[in-house]
Each structure stands twice: as structure tokens, then as C-alpha cells.
Design an enzyme around this catalytic site. Sequence first.
Site, mmCIF file in Angstrom:
data_model
loop_
_atom_site.group_PDB
_atom_site.id
_atom_site.type_symbol
_atom_site.label_atom_id
_atom_site.label_comp_id
_atom_site.label_asym_id
_atom_site.label_seq_id
_atom_site.Cartn_x
_atom_site.Cartn_y
_atom_site.Cartn_z
ATOM 1 N N ALA A 1 0.391 16.038 25.085
ATOM 2 C CA ALA A 1 0.727 14.960 24.150
ATOM 3 C C ALA A 1 2.230 14.959 23.945
ATOM 4 C CB ALA A 1 0.013 15.168 22.817
ATOM 5 N N THR B 1 2.501 19.695 31.174
ATOM 6 C CA THR B 1 1.552 20.661 30.608
ATOM 7 C C THR B 1 0.210 20.554 31.339
ATOM 8 O OG1 THR B 1 2.645 20.119 28.514
ATOM 9 C CG2 THR B 1 0.799 21.657 28.412
ATOM 10 N N THR C 1 -2.328 14.179 32.483
ATOM 11 C CA THR C 1 -1.105 13.950 33.256
ATOM 12 C C THR C 1 0.102 14.512 32.513
ATOM 13 O OG1 THR C 1 -2.048 11.954 34.214
ATOM 14 C CG2 THR C 1 0.354 12.119 34.244
ATOM 15 N N LYS D 1 0.939 9.413 23.144
ATOM 16 C CA LYS D 1 0.877 9.801 24.543
ATOM 17 C C LYS D 1 1.455 8.674 25.401
ATOM 18 C CE LYS D 1 -2.695 11.699 26.258
ATOM 19 N NZ LYS D 1 -1.718 12.504 27.021
ATOM 20 N N GLY D 2 1.764 9.026 26.643
ATOM 21 C CA GLY D 2 2.267 8.007 27.548
ATOM 22 C C GLY D 2 3.705 8.227 27.974
ATOM 23 N N GLY D 3 4.272 9.376 27.549
ATOM 24 C CA GLY D 3 5.631 9.690 27.986
ATOM 25 C C GLY D 3 5.730 9.728 29.513
ATOM 26 N N GLY D 4 4.630 10.089 30.151
ATOM 27 C CA GLY D 4 4.598 10.119 31.619
ATOM 28 C C GLY D 4 4.078 8.820 32.217
ATOM 29 N N GLU E 1 -5.384 7.666 30.765
ATOM 30 C CA GLU E 1 -5.654 8.793 29.858
ATOM 31 C C GLU E 1 -6.632 8.360 28.774
ATOM 32 O OE1 GLU E 1 -1.661 9.756 28.654
ATOM 33 O OE2 GLU E 1 -1.374 11.134 30.327
#
Length: 230
Positions: free
Chosen positions: A87, A35, A32, A98-101, A107
Site C-alpha cells: 500500500a 513489497t 504489485t 494504492k496505485g503508486g505503481g 488490484e
Amino acid sequence: MTQDELKQLVAAEAAAYVNAHVPEGSVIGVGTGTTANCFIDAIASVKSRYRGAVSSSVASSARLQAHGFKVLELNEIESLPVYVDGADEIDPHGAMIKGGGGALTREKIVASVADVFLCIADESKRVGVLGTFPLPVEVIPMARTAIGRRIAALGAVPVLRVQQDGLPFVTDNGNEIIDVKGLKIADPLALEVELNAWPGVVTVGLFAARGANLCLLGTSSGVETITYAR
Ligand code: 5RP
């Protein structure tokens, strides 16, 4: 090259890697973010080579389906040769934030099933020590304040993620995200294990126990391929 161009460059390389290494008829794991979106677009032209894809978010599933990809449930498949995702930060050992989105939980689940985690990132994501990017922690809403206190006790700053309208951001799983600022993560695995044990934490956005096997990093002088011992 701009950051967007670097993302497209690594996405194209990742598509070439997957086409060369993953057997025809396989299911591929797709992450996700911007990128990962470039990767979806890059691999779409050869979608008939694959049985389908397992995705880590509602948004990526929609993008895959718009390209005509079959999206499968993780419960429907037995193996996943590769998981391709971006990432927010990646360290010299392949541990990531990770997890900015906001998709960290799915994930981590999809990555846990994959034989190979292929990270795709532009060079701004490469760091010596994780923690400049706020660490996302997905929490059960009723535990938000209690977990915030525990984060503050570590000397860090918990910030509840909000949407543009000021309301809490809600994940695909119906939970909330606390972004943890002010950490310098010398031992990512130890912190992942510690935060995972707190009641109410669903997922910590540290990918150290299941880090990347391989990173295609877009730099101004081309794509660097980095492999990690696992
Ligand atoms: C989403 C993620 C993304 O992989 C991460 O935020 C990187 O995103 P982008 O490719 O847009 O920079 O973990 O939850």
C-alpha cells in the site's frame, strides 16, 4: 533497518502466514510493487504447494512466471483465500491509498474476490489520515481534462502521471492516471463512492469499501500484526 530490509521482513512473514493459513492446492492473489515483489520472491520456494497465482499486473505475472509459478486468469477461478499486496498509505481502520505503481484497477478487482486482504508494508506507510500520498485515479483518456476540473473544484490539484519521456503513463488497461494532490481524506469511503460515480473514472485508488483485513507492518522493532474490523 533500511526500508528495503523492512519490506523483505514483512514479505517473509506474509509468506509464512499464507503457508500456515491457506490450504494446499489453493490459488493465491498477488499484488504489485516492490513489497509485493519481495513476497513473490519469498513464496517462490514453496510454489508447488499452490495451484497457482492470480496477479494484479503484467509485471507481477512476469515475475511469478520467472519463478515457475503458474499464473491463472481471474476468470478461471472460483475463490481466492488471500490477496497479498502493499500500500502507499494505510490508516488505522485498514483503509488504503494504492496505485503508486499504477496497478490499482486490477488490484481492486482481485482484492474484491479474495476472502482476506493481507496488506504488507513498512512503517512509513502508516498514517492517521489518508491523503499525503497523492491519490491515484485511473481515467479513460478522453475524460482526463473533465475529471481534472472536477478534482480542482474539490480544492485539490490534479496531476497527470507521465513517464520519463514525458508522455502520459499508460496502465495495463490502456488508460491514464491522474494523481490527486492536496487531499486530507477524513472519510475515505465517502470519497471513494463520490469519485467512482464520475463518468470516465475507471478506478479510484482508495481501498476503503474493500480495505485490509490484516496488515503486517515492518517496524524498527519487528513486524507488527494489525487486524481490522470488517
Ligand atoms: C501498486 C500499488 C503498490 O501496492 C503500492 O504502490 C506500494 O508499492 P511499494 O510496495 O513499491 O511501496 O498500489 O499499484
